[in-house]
Design an enzyme around this catalytic site. Structure first.
Site, PDB file in Angstrom:
ATOM      1  N   ASN A 183      -7.460  -2.792  14.180  1.00  0.00           N
ATOM      2  CA  ASN A 183      -8.291  -3.528  13.738  1.00  0.00           C
ATOM      3  C   ASN A 183      -8.503  -4.577  12.819  1.00  0.00           C
ATOM      4  O   ASN A 183      -9.534  -5.091  12.784  1.00  0.00           O
ATOM      5  CB  ASN A 183      -9.347  -2.582  13.083  1.00  0.00           C
ATOM      6  CG  ASN A 183      -8.533  -1.787  12.185  1.00  0.00           C
ATOM      7  OD1 ASN A 183      -7.581  -2.000  11.831  1.00  0.00           O
ATOM      8  ND2 ASN A 183      -8.801  -0.869  11.665  1.00  0.00           N
ATOM      9  N   GLU A 196      -9.366  -1.922   5.792  1.00  0.00           N
ATOM     10  CA  GLU A 196     -10.192  -1.474   7.094  1.00  0.00           C
ATOM     11  C   GLU A 196     -11.641  -2.379   6.910  1.00  0.00           C
ATOM     12  O   GLU A 196     -12.662  -2.779   6.222  1.00  0.00           O
ATOM     13  CB  GLU A 196     -10.817  -0.722   6.868  1.00  0.00           C
ATOM     14  CG  GLU A 196      -9.559   0.129   6.812  1.00  0.00           C
ATOM     15  CD  GLU A 196      -8.167   0.753   8.157  1.00  0.00           C
ATOM     16  OE1 GLU A 196      -8.676  -0.014   8.691  1.00  0.00           O
ATOM     17  OE2 GLU A 196      -8.050   2.300   8.328  1.00  0.00           O
ATOM     18  N   HIS A 211      -7.042  -5.227   9.790  1.00  0.00           N
ATOM     19  CA  HIS A 211      -6.539  -4.605   9.029  1.00  0.00           C
ATOM     20  C   HIS A 211      -5.114  -5.876   8.581  1.00  0.00           C
ATOM     21  O   HIS A 211      -4.703  -5.746   8.702  1.00  0.00           O
ATOM     22  CB  HIS A 211      -6.900  -3.135   8.259  1.00  0.00           C
ATOM     23  CG  HIS A 211      -5.492  -2.490   8.890  1.00  0.00           C
ATOM     24  ND1 HIS A 211      -5.531  -1.662   8.816  1.00  0.00           N
ATOM     25  CD2 HIS A 211      -4.626  -2.762   9.119  1.00  0.00           C
ATOM     26  CE1 HIS A 211      -4.936  -0.383   9.442  1.00  0.00           C
ATOM     27  NE2 HIS A 211      -3.839  -1.410   9.463  1.00  0.00           N
ATOM     28  N   ASP A 244       0.836  -1.390   0.497  1.00  0.00           N
ATOM     29  CA  ASP A 244      -0.318  -0.125  -0.498  1.00  0.00           C
ATOM     30  C   ASP A 244       0.717   1.244   0.085  1.00  0.00           C
ATOM     31  O   ASP A 244       2.420   1.459   0.180  1.00  0.00           O
ATOM     32  CB  ASP A 244      -1.262   0.131   1.148  1.00  0.00           C
ATOM     33  CG  ASP A 244      -0.328  -0.313   3.009  1.00  0.00           C
ATOM     34  OD1 ASP A 244       1.026  -0.784   2.667  1.00  0.00           O
ATOM     35  OD2 ASP A 244      -0.453  -0.697   3.767  1.00  0.00           O
TER      36      ASP A 244
HETATM   37  P1  PGA Z   1       2.555  -2.080  12.468  1.00  0.00           P
HETATM   38  O1  PGA Z   1       1.037  -2.138  11.710  1.00  0.00           O
HETATM   39  O2  PGA Z   1       3.668  -2.466  11.947  1.00  0.00           O
HETATM   40  O3  PGA Z   1       2.707  -0.357  13.303  1.00  0.00           O
HETATM   41  O4  PGA Z   1       1.507  -2.039  14.204  1.00  0.00           O
HETATM   42  C1  PGA Z   1       0.659  -3.063  11.252  1.00  0.00           C
HETATM   43  C2  PGA Z   1      -0.576  -2.818  10.461  1.00  0.00           C
HETATM   44  O5  PGA Z   1      -1.137  -1.739  10.436  1.00  0.00           O
HETATM   45  O6  PGA Z   1      -0.853  -3.586   9.487  1.00  0.00           O
END
Ligand code: PGA
Length: 248
Positions: A136, A143, A138, A67
């Site tokens: 959450n 999302e 995702h 992304d």
């Molecule tokens: P993080 O993010 O590795 O910074 O916890 C993971 C994500 O949001 O996919």
């Protein structure tokens, strides 16, 4: 789904790096799907260490990132293009011609998303996809929602995601509100997936992922439909969800 419980972040990073090393040894022209965020940084460091001592080469590999934010220049210090450059690409021998990330500044974002999926297809699809997971649930920036998208698409970020990301920006106003992300189908078409999570704050999301139930409210739960997924979690998460032992 193989669930591997490790003691800590360092062990998680080593395990993930070992899987990448094995797969690249098997197929030097591996098509990698990579992720940004705090979670994979240790894996990239471990891979860089192994590259430096000659254990692994990326010369023939291709990389597709999950992304990219919309509205940030690719050289912005918080862009994911820059993240990959600084945390990984500049320290290994990957050919920059073979690294790809959606262009969040494309004029026609729909066309950019289609171009990205086509490019992945033309390279034969992703062999090994690395994923983190949001609190959450995702994956990429897919999302939780009533409907999820199959292909690469533009997404409006959840408030909680914007807050989680704000730690990297000077002011909250600067945090991008939308992004281009591989879709659920793009991710699930990868031939193999490894998802990493550490820290108790990811426990609910992991519980959903291992629940046996599939819900668009926890996009990661769709990984249960995939035939070749390894989930590596630390002891903190395992304890939080009372997973007592490694599950084969
Ligand atoms: P993080 O993010 O590795 O910074 O916890 C993971 C994500 O949001 O996919």
């Amino acid at each position: 789904m193989r669930v591997l419980v490790v003691e800590n972040y360092e062990e998680m990073s080593r395990e993930a790096a070992s899987l990448f090393q094995i797969r690249i040894e098997e197929k030097p022209g591996l098509v990698l799907g990579l992720a940004t965020g705090s979670t994979p940084i240790g894996t990239y460091k471990e891979l860089i260490n192994r590259y430096q001592v000659g254990k692994i080469r990326f010369q023939q590999a291709s990389v597709f990132n999950l992304d990219e934010y919309c509205g940030l220049d690719k050289n912005h210090e918080q862009s994911y293009a820059r993240f990959m450059e600084e945390n990984f690409f500049r320290s290994i021998d990957v050919d920059r011609k073979n690294t790809f990330i959606p262009n969040g500044n494309a004029k026609d974002r729909q066309a950019e998303c289609e171009r990205y999926d086509t490019l992945i297809r033309e390279r034969g699809g992703i062999d090994l996809q690395l994923l983190g997971i949001g609190e959450n649930g995702h994956i990429g920036f897919n999302e939780p929602n009533d409907l999820l998208s199959a292909g690469t698409h533009q997404v409006e970020l959840e408030q909680g995601t914007i807050e989680a990301n704000s730690r990297f920006f000077v002011t909250r106003e600067e945090v991008p509100k939308s992004a281009l992300t591989m879709g659920m189908g793009t991710i699930l078409k990868a031939k193999e997936i490894v998802l990493l999570a550490s820290g108790a704050k990811k426990a609910d999301a992991i519980q959903g992922l291992l629940s046996g139930k599939i819900s668009t409210k926890n996009p990661a739960s769709f990984l249960q439909l995939h035939p070749r997924v390894t989930v590596i979690i630390d002891r903190e998460i395992a304890d939080a969800i009372k997973l007592k032992q490694d599950v084969a």
